[in-house]
Scaffold this motif. Structure first.
Motif, PDB file in Angstrom:
ATOM      1  N   LYS A  42       0.860  -0.988   0.123  1.00 56.85           N
ATOM      2  CA  LYS A  42      -0.065  -0.020   0.020  1.00 56.85           C
ATOM      3  C   LYS A  42       0.882   1.346   0.141  1.00 56.85           C
ATOM      4  O   LYS A  42       1.832   1.376   0.436  1.00 56.85           O
ATOM      5  N   SER A  82       2.312   5.046   1.109  1.00 59.03           N
ATOM      6  CA  SER A  82       2.498   5.753   2.333  1.00 59.03           C
ATOM      7  C   SER A  82       1.483   6.609   2.316  1.00 59.03           C
ATOM      8  O   SER A  82       1.103   7.156   1.500  1.00 59.03           O
ATOM      9  N   LEU A  90       0.101   8.893  -0.641  1.00 56.11           N
ATOM     10  CA  LEU A  90      -1.181   9.503  -0.885  1.00 56.11           C
ATOM     11  C   LEU A  90      -1.502  10.727  -0.996  1.00 56.11           C
ATOM     12  O   LEU A  90      -2.190  11.414  -1.909  1.00 56.11           O
TER      13      LEU A  90
END
Length: 85
Positions: free
Chosen positions: A52, A54, A58
């Motif tokens: 995912k 960080s 994002l």
């Protein structure tokens, strides 16, 4: 997963690398404690792809801001605030 002491991994690196490529990830220990894992590049790329992003990534991404879903505010009545004095 095969475990290699660090000194053996260094001394027999070619065998260590070949084992990784044929059998998969290899664990390296240092003084009996797990220290690192050697993985084939395909496994590494897959793990990186699946990771995912960080929070920093994002926040800096234009795409993430466009997809941000905000929760709906409650319809409850709020109390009135009286001015001081």
């Amino acid at each position: 997963m095969h475990t290699w002491p660090a000194q053996d991994a260094k001394a027999r690196f070619s065998e260590f690398l070949d084992t990784c490529l044929t059998e998969g990830p290899q664990l390296v220990t240092q003084r009996g404690t797990e220290a690192a894992v050697l993985v084939p590049i395909q496994t590494w790329r897959h793990l990186q792809h699946m990771a995912k992003p960080s929070l920093k990534q994002l926040l800096l991404s234009d795409q993430a801001r466009a997809e941000l879903v905000l929760p709906v505010r409650s319809k409850l009545k709020r109390r009135k605030v009286q001015a001081l004095g």
